[in-house]
Write a protein that holds these residues in place. Structure first.
Motif, PDB file in Angstrom:
ATOM      1  N   LEU A 333       0.838  -0.782   0.137  1.00  0.00           N
ATOM      2  CA  LEU A 333       0.231   0.261  -0.254  1.00  0.00           C
ATOM      3  C   LEU A 333       0.809   0.873  -0.169  1.00  0.00           C
ATOM      4  N   ARG A 334       1.680   1.371   0.299  1.00  0.00           N
ATOM      5  CA  ARG A 334       3.211   2.298   1.011  1.00  0.00           C
ATOM      6  C   ARG A 334       2.896   2.551  -0.744  1.00  0.00           C
ATOM      7  N   ALA A 335       3.645   1.609  -1.660  1.00  0.00           N
ATOM      8  CA  ALA A 335       4.675   2.243  -2.876  1.00  0.00           C
ATOM      9  C   ALA A 335       3.380   2.575  -4.041  1.00  0.00           C
ATOM     10  N   SER A 336       2.406   1.904  -3.884  1.00  0.00           N
ATOM     11  CA  SER A 336       0.586   2.400  -4.030  1.00  0.00           C
ATOM     12  C   SER A 336       0.101   3.096  -4.573  1.00  0.00           C
ATOM     13  N   LEU A 337       0.565   3.774  -3.318  1.00  0.00           N
ATOM     14  CA  LEU A 337      -0.464   5.073  -2.742  1.00  0.00           C
ATOM     15  C   LEU A 337      -0.278   6.876  -2.243  1.00  0.00           C
ATOM     16  N   PRO A 338      -0.346   7.741  -2.328  1.00  0.00           N
ATOM     17  CA  PRO A 338       0.344   8.361  -2.459  1.00  0.00           C
ATOM     18  C   PRO A 338       0.554   8.871  -0.709  1.00  0.00           C
ATOM     19  N   GLU A 339       1.515   9.975  -0.722  1.00  0.00           N
ATOM     20  CA  GLU A 339       1.815   9.730   0.583  1.00  0.00           C
ATOM     21  C   GLU A 339       1.348  10.649   2.058  1.00  0.00           C
ATOM     22  N   GLY A 351      -8.877  11.903  -1.540  1.00  0.00           N
ATOM     23  CA  GLY A 351     -10.148  12.639  -2.072  1.00  0.00           C
ATOM     24  C   GLY A 351      -9.580  12.587  -4.079  1.00  0.00           C
ATOM     25  N   ASP A 352      -8.541  12.075  -4.025  1.00  0.00           N
ATOM     26  CA  ASP A 352      -8.128  12.702  -5.927  1.00  0.00           C
ATOM     27  C   ASP A 352      -8.349  11.469  -6.630  1.00  0.00           C
ATOM     28  N   ALA A 353      -7.999   9.830  -5.436  1.00  0.00           N
ATOM     29  CA  ALA A 353      -8.231   9.082  -6.155  1.00  0.00           C
ATOM     30  C   ALA A 353      -9.228   8.651  -7.340  1.00  0.00           C
ATOM     31  N   ASP A 354      -8.533   7.159  -8.113  1.00  0.00           N
ATOM     32  CA  ASP A 354      -9.706   7.235  -9.421  1.00  0.00           C
ATOM     33  C   ASP A 354      -9.999   5.939  -9.634  1.00  0.00           C
ATOM     34  N   ALA A 355     -10.130   5.121 -10.203  1.00  0.00           N
ATOM     35  CA  ALA A 355     -10.904   3.765 -10.286  1.00  0.00           C
ATOM     36  C   ALA A 355      -9.844   2.996  -9.867  1.00  0.00           C
ATOM     37  N   ALA A 356      -8.759   3.450 -10.967  1.00  0.00           N
ATOM     38  CA  ALA A 356      -6.994   1.967 -10.261  1.00  0.00           C
ATOM     39  C   ALA A 356      -6.225   2.304  -8.770  1.00  0.00           C
ATOM     40  N   ARG A 357      -6.946   3.208  -8.290  1.00  0.00           N
ATOM     41  CA  ARG A 357      -6.017   3.575  -6.934  1.00  0.00           C
ATOM     42  C   ARG A 357      -7.212   2.402  -6.370  1.00  0.00           C
ATOM     43  N   PHE A 358      -8.369   2.987  -6.214  1.00  0.00           N
ATOM     44  CA  PHE A 358      -9.305   1.960  -5.186  1.00  0.00           C
ATOM     45  C   PHE A 358      -8.956   0.724  -5.653  1.00  0.00           C
ATOM     46  N   GLY A 360      -6.315  -1.277  -6.844  1.00  0.00           N
ATOM     47  CA  GLY A 360      -5.396  -1.545  -6.516  1.00  0.00           C
ATOM     48  C   GLY A 360      -5.208  -2.022  -4.289  1.00  0.00           C
ATOM     49  N   ALA A 361      -5.762  -0.981  -3.791  1.00  0.00           N
ATOM     50  CA  ALA A 361      -5.981  -1.058  -2.733  1.00  0.00           C
ATOM     51  C   ALA A 361      -6.942  -2.199  -2.576  1.00  0.00           C
ATOM     52  N   ILE A 362      -8.502  -2.202  -3.240  1.00  0.00           N
ATOM     53  CA  ILE A 362      -8.825  -3.089  -2.364  1.00  0.00           C
ATOM     54  C   ILE A 362      -8.674  -4.754  -2.725  1.00  0.00           C
ATOM     55  N   ARG A 363      -7.859  -4.684  -3.955  1.00  0.00           N
ATOM     56  CA  ARG A 363      -7.262  -6.095  -3.750  1.00  0.00           C
ATOM     57  C   ARG A 363      -5.844  -5.927  -3.617  1.00  0.00           C
ATOM     58  N   THR A 364      -5.403  -5.475  -2.647  1.00  0.00           N
ATOM     59  CA  THR A 364      -3.891  -5.168  -1.917  1.00  0.00           C
ATOM     60  C   THR A 364      -4.733  -5.858  -0.514  1.00  0.00           C
ATOM     61  N   VAL A 365      -5.654  -4.893   0.316  1.00  0.00           N
ATOM     62  CA  VAL A 365      -6.045  -5.590   1.403  1.00  0.00           C
ATOM     63  C   VAL A 365      -6.866  -7.343   1.406  1.00  0.00           C
ATOM     64  N   MET A 366      -7.711  -7.503   0.216  1.00  0.00           N
ATOM     65  CA  MET A 366      -8.479  -8.698   0.256  1.00  0.00           C
ATOM     66  C   MET A 366      -6.862  -9.784   0.010  1.00  0.00           C
ATOM     67  N   ASP A 367      -5.951  -9.475  -0.309  1.00  0.00           N
ATOM     68  CA  ASP A 367      -5.215 -10.857  -0.368  1.00  0.00           C
ATOM     69  C   ASP A 367      -3.941 -10.811   1.258  1.00  0.00           C
ATOM     70  N   ASP A 368      -4.826  -9.818   2.047  1.00  0.00           N
ATOM     71  CA  ASP A 368      -3.993  -9.733   3.279  1.00  0.00           C
ATOM     72  C   ASP A 368      -4.580 -11.335   4.322  1.00  0.00           C
ATOM     73  N   PRO A 369      -3.875 -12.300   4.879  1.00  0.00           N
ATOM     74  CA  PRO A 369      -4.665 -13.543   5.505  1.00  0.00           C
ATOM     75  C   PRO A 369      -5.755 -12.804   6.158  1.00  0.00           C
ATOM     76  N   ASN A 370      -5.859 -11.943   7.117  1.00  0.00           N
ATOM     77  CA  ASN A 370      -5.582 -11.460   8.685  1.00  0.00           C
ATOM     78  C   ASN A 370      -7.010 -10.583   7.557  1.00  0.00           C
ATOM     79  N   VAL A 371      -7.663 -10.317   6.651  1.00  0.00           N
ATOM     80  CA  VAL A 371      -8.450  -9.968   6.301  1.00  0.00           C
ATOM     81  C   VAL A 371      -9.457 -11.057   5.287  1.00  0.00           C
ATOM     82  N   HIS A 372     -11.011 -10.795   6.435  1.00  0.00           N
ATOM     83  CA  HIS A 372     -11.806 -11.492   5.787  1.00  0.00           C
ATOM     84  C   HIS A 372     -13.261 -11.037   5.218  1.00  0.00           C
ATOM     85  N   MET A 373     -13.644  -9.479   5.429  1.00  0.00           N
ATOM     86  CA  MET A 373     -14.156  -8.709   4.705  1.00  0.00           C
ATOM     87  C   MET A 373     -13.937  -7.643   4.801  1.00  0.00           C
ATOM     88  N   VAL A 374     -14.824  -6.890   3.291  1.00  0.00           N
ATOM     89  CA  VAL A 374     -14.019  -6.141   3.304  1.00  0.00           C
ATOM     90  C   VAL A 374     -15.279  -4.806   3.050  1.00  0.00           C
TER      91      VAL A 374
END
Length: 699
Positions: A333-339, A351-358, A360-374
Motif C-alpha cells: 500500500l505504501r508503494a502504490s498510494l500517495p504519501e 479524495g483524488d483517487a481514481d478507479a485504478a487506485r481503488f 489496487g487498494a481493494i485487491r491488496t487488502v483482500m490478499d491479506d490473510p487477516n482480512v475476511h471482509m471488505v
C-alpha cells in the motif's frame, strides 16, 4: 408440501371472467408467470375464462387436481373443501377473507374449514392470504402481478401487504426469489411447516420471514434451529411494543413481555431478528449475494477519512474486529498510494483517487490473510468517476471468496454507480454503518453456525409428590397464588437451598424461633394476598436480638394493616439471614413457547434496572453460562474491585432446578426467587423469598 410449491395441476375455484376480480387476476397471473401444468378455472356461471375452458365444479375436471386456489365468499369455502376432498386435492390455498380476522362467527367458520381439511387430509395455506409464488415452477398463484426474477431467497409473511412491499423492492435490486408465501390466518400451514420444507429446498439459500405471532412456538424453534445450521434465517417480528404488556403477579412476569420472549426464542434458534423493513432488505442483499466470511477481520477502504472513521465506529459497535494488516500488505500500500494516504486500517486512498487506485487498494487488502471482509466506501468528488469505481468493484462479484459491501454515500451523483452495483449483485448501502452492520450480521451467523453442539443439561431430580400436595391444597382452596412458605417448600423439594426459617403467629413466637435458628434474622409478613412485601413495609432485615425482633414484629403488623387493610395476614416468617449478592431467578410460562427462565440483578429495584437475561427451557449448560455472563452486573459476580468471586456453580444449579420444576409442573405459571443470595465461591446460595402462581382450574 411438495404440491404447494411444485403442483402439476391447479384449479382456481372462484375464477372470474370479469377484469379486476380477484379470481380473474389469479388466473391471469398463473398464465403470465408461465405455469405449464394443467390450469382449470372453476365457475358454474362461465364456460371460458382467459382462453381456458371453465368447469362448473371440481368434480367435472378430468384427471387429478393437486392444488386448488380458492377465491370465493367465505361461507362457500366449506362446500369447496368438501368437493376438494372428494376430488383428492392435496393442498388448498384459500385467498378468501372473512374468517377469524372478523370475529367469533368467522372463527367458527375457520374451524369448520379446518375440520373438513383434516378429515380429507388436505393441507391449507391461509385463509385470508395473498397466495404463493414458486419461481422454479413458474407459478404465481397470487393476486399480485409483480413476478420476481428467479433466485435463492424464500420469503414467508403473515401479511400479504408486506409480501407486496418486498416484491416491489425486488424490482429495484438484483435479488431473485425461489418462493413467496403468504400464510394469512395460519389455519394449518405455518412458519414451522415452511421451515421444514425450505430447510431441504435446494433452490433456497436464504430465508426471510415477516412474523406477527407464532402459535406453535416449540415447533418453530425446533425447525428454525435445524434450518439455521445450513441457511440464514432473517425475521422481522412486528408488534414489539403494546403486545408486550401483560398483567403479571411477579417481577419475572412483568419482565417477560411477549417481545422479550420472541427475542430469546429467535436468538436460541439461530434466527437473526431485524426491527425494520430496511434492515430486512439490507440482510437479504448481503446474504443472497456474498459468501460467508471465514473470520471476523474487517478491512475498510475509502476515499474519505470521515467515512472511514464512521465505519470503524460501526465495527466497534457491532463487535467486528478491524483487521491488522500484515507487513507485506502495508508495504504494498505504501508503494502504490500517495504519501498522504493512510495505509493502515481504515485505508484512505484520499479524495483524488481514481478507479485504478481503488482497485489496487481493494485487491491488496483482500490478499491479506487477516482480512475476511471488505467494505468499500466512496464519497463524491469532482476528480472521481463514480461509475468507473462502481464498475471496478462490481468486477469482484462472484470471483472472490471474501464478502464485500459498498457504501456510495451521497445522492444524485451516486445513482448510476449504485444501479451498476445492484445489477452486478454487490450489496450497496447509503451509509457506512448500514454496510458494516450487514457484514457484522454475516460474521455473527458464521460464528453461530460454527458452535459445537450443546452439552446435555445436568440431571435434576425432585420430590414430585411433595410439590403435588402443595399444588392440590391451593387448588382445593381455589387459590392461584401460593404463600411464601408454599413456594419455598416447592424449592426445597427440588433441592434449592432455603435458609432455616419458621412461621410465627405472634411476637413472642417470633422471638422464640429467632433464638432457635440463631441471629441475625429477617422478619417477613406472611400473607397470601401480598406479593411484594417491601412495598407495604412487610420486611425487616438484620435483626440481632430478641428486642429488635419483638419491636419489628409489632411495627410490621401495624404498617401492613394500615397499607393493606383487606389483606389476610397470617403472622410472619422468621428466617436466618443469608449474606451475599442479590440476583433474581424466575420462570413465567409463555402461551406459545412454554417456560421462559429469567436471570438477572435482583432485589427491590429489579423492574427499574431491568438488568436481566432470558432463555426458553429446556436449558443447556452453554445457554445458562450465556445467561449469567450477559447481564451488565456480571462483573459483580466475578469479583470486581478485589472482592472474591461469587459461587457461580451453585447459582447455575438453582437455574437448572427452577427450569426442571417448570417442566414437571405445567400448572405453575410463574415462579420467582427474588432475591437469591449468592455467597462467595464455595459458600453456596440461599433462596430467601419465593413467589409462585398456578393456573386457575376450570370448572
Amino acid at each position: 408440501m411438495r404440491e404447494l410449491f411444485e403442483a402439476r395441476t391447479i384449479a382456481v375455484v372462484g375464477a372470474s371472467p370479469k377484469e379486476g376480480k380477484v379470481g380473474n387476476v389469479i388466473v391471469k397471473n398463473l398464465i403470465a408467470s408461465g405455469f405449464s401444468g394443467g390450469l382449470y378455472p372453476v365457475n358454474p356461471k362461465a364456460t371460458e375464462i382467459l382462453g381456458l375452458r371453465c368447469y362448473p365444479d371440481l368434480a367435472s375436471i378430468p384427471g387429478e387436481v393437486e392444488m386448488i386456489v380458492v377465491a370465493v365468499p367465505s361461507m362457500v369455502v366449506p362446500t369447496v373443501m368438501e368437493e376438494a376432498g372428494g376430488k383428492g386435492v392435496k393442498v388448498a390455498v384459500v385467498i378468501s377473507a372473512g374468517f377469524k380476522e372478523i370475529g367469533k362467527e368467522g372463527a367458527e367458520l375457520e374451524r369448520e374449514v379446518g375440520r373438513i381439511a383434516r378429515r380429507w387430509g388436505i393441507r391449507v395455506l391461509g385463509p385470508n392470504c395473498l397466495g404463493v409464488i414458486s419461481t422454479q415452477n413458474r407459478m404465481n398463484a397470487t393476486f399480485t402481478n409483480v413476478y420476481p426474477r428467479e433466485g435463492s431467497v424464500a420469503i414467508t409473511s403473515q401479511s400479504g401487504a408486506i409480501n407486496s412491499v418486498v416484491l416491489d423492492w425486488a424490482r429495484a435490486t438484483s435479488i431473485g426469489f425461489s418462493k413467496f408465501v403468504s400464510v394469512g390466518n395460519k389455519l394449518d400451514i405455518d412458519e414451522a411447516d415452511l421451515l421444514t420444507y425450505l430447510r431441504d429446498d435446494e433452490r433456497t439459500s436464504v430465508i426471510g420471514m415477516y412474523i406477527e405471532g407464532i402459535d406453535r412456538g416449540k415447533e418453530f424453534m425446533a425447525q428454525a434451529r435445524e434450518a439455521s445450521m445450513t441457511k440464514p434465517i432473517i425475521a422481522l417480528k412486528a408488534g414489539r411494543t403494546g403486545s408486550g404488556a401483560k398483567a403479571a403477579s411477579s417481577h419475572t412476569g412483568a419482565l417477560s413481555g411477549s417481545d422479550k420472549v420472541y427475542d430469546a426464542a429467535m436468538a436460541q434458534s439461530g434466527v437473526m431478528r431485524v426491527k425494520t423493513v430496511e434492515e430486512l432488505f439490507d440482510l437479504l442483499q448481503v446474504f443472497s449475494s456474498m459468501p460467508l466470511p471465514k473470520g471476523d477481520g474487517l478491512a475498510i477502504v475509502t476515499n474519505a477519512g470521515g467515512l472511514g472513521v464512521m465505519a470503524a465506529d460501526a465495527a466497534s459497535d457491532g463487535g467486528l474486529t478491524l483487521a491488522s494488516f500484515a507487513k507485506a500488505t502495508t508495504d504494498k500500500l505504501r508503494a502504490s498510494l500517495p504519501e498522504e494516504a493512510n495505509i493502515y486500517n481504515p485505508v484512505d486512498v484520499i479524495g483524488d483517487a481514481d478507479a485504478a487506485r481503488f482497485e489496487g487498494a481493494i485487491r491488496t487488502v483482500m490478499d491479506d490473510p487477516n482480512v475476511h471482509m471488505v467494505v468499500a466506501m466512496v464519497a463524491p468528488t469532482d476528480l472521481l468517476d463514480i461509475t468507473a469505481v462502481a464498475r471496478t468493484i462490481a468486477s469482484f462479484a462472484g470471483k472472490v471468496d471474501i464478502p464485500i459491501a459498498t457504501a456510495l454515500v451521497g445522492g444524485q451523483n451516486m445513482a448510476e454507480g449504485a444501479a451498476l452495483l445492484r445489477a452486478a449483485g454487490v450489496p450497496n448501502y447509503d451509509s457506512p454503518d448500514r454496510a458494516v452492520w450487514a457484514l457484522g450480521a454475516m460474521d455473527r451467523y458464521r460464528e453461530m453456525r460454527g458452535r459445537p453442539a450443546p452439552s446435555p443439561a445436568p440431571a435434576v431430580e425432585g420430590d414430585r409428590d411433595a410439590v403435588r400436595k402443595v399444588l392440590e391444597k391451593a387448588k382445593a382452596e381455589e387459590r392461584t397464588g401460593l404463600s411464601e412458605e408454599e413456594g419455598k417448600s416447592i424449592l426445597t423439594a427440588y433441592g434449592v437451598p432455603v435458609p432455616a426459617e419458621g412461621h410465627a403467629a405472634s411476637a413472642d413466637e417470633a422471638v422464640h424461633i429467632a433464638g432457635t435458628i440463631g441471629y441475625p434474622v429477617v422478619l417477613k409478613v406472611s400473607s397470601p394476598d401480598i406479593a411484594h412485601k417491601t412495598d407495604v413495609g412487610g420486611v425487616a432485615v438484620n435483626l440481632r436480638d430478641d428486642e429488635e425482633v419483638r419491636r419489628a414484629y409489632q411495627l410490621m403488623m401495624s404498617r401492613v394493616k394500615d397499607r393493606m387493610p383487606q389483606a389476610r395476614v397470617e403472622g410472619a416468617l422468621v428466617e436466618k439471614m443469608f449474606q451475599g449478592r442479590e440476583v433474581i431467578v424466575g420462570m413465567v410460562r409463555d402461551a406459545q413457547f412454554g417456560p421462559v427462565i429469567t436471570f438477572g440483578l435482583g432485589g427491590i429495584f429489579v423492574e427499574i434496572m431491568k438488568d436481566v437475561s432470558q432463555r426458553i427451557a429446556p436449558l443447556t449448560p452453554e445457554g445458562v453460562d450465556e445467561m449469567v455472563r450477559s447481564i451488565k452486573a456480571y462483573p459483580i459476580l466475578t469479583g470486581a474491585r478485589g472482592r472474591r468471586p461469587a459461587d457461580l456453580a451453585a447459582l447455575k444449579d438453582v437455574i437448572f432446578r427452577v427450569a426442571k420444576i417448570a417442566e414437571d409442573f405445567p400448572e405453575i405459571t410463574e415462579l420467582e426467587i427474588n432475591p437469591v443470595m449468592v455467597g462467595d465461591e464455595g459458600e453456596g446460595v440461599g433462596a430467601v423469598d419465593a413467589l409462585a402462581t398456578i393456573r386457575r382450574e376450570k370448572r
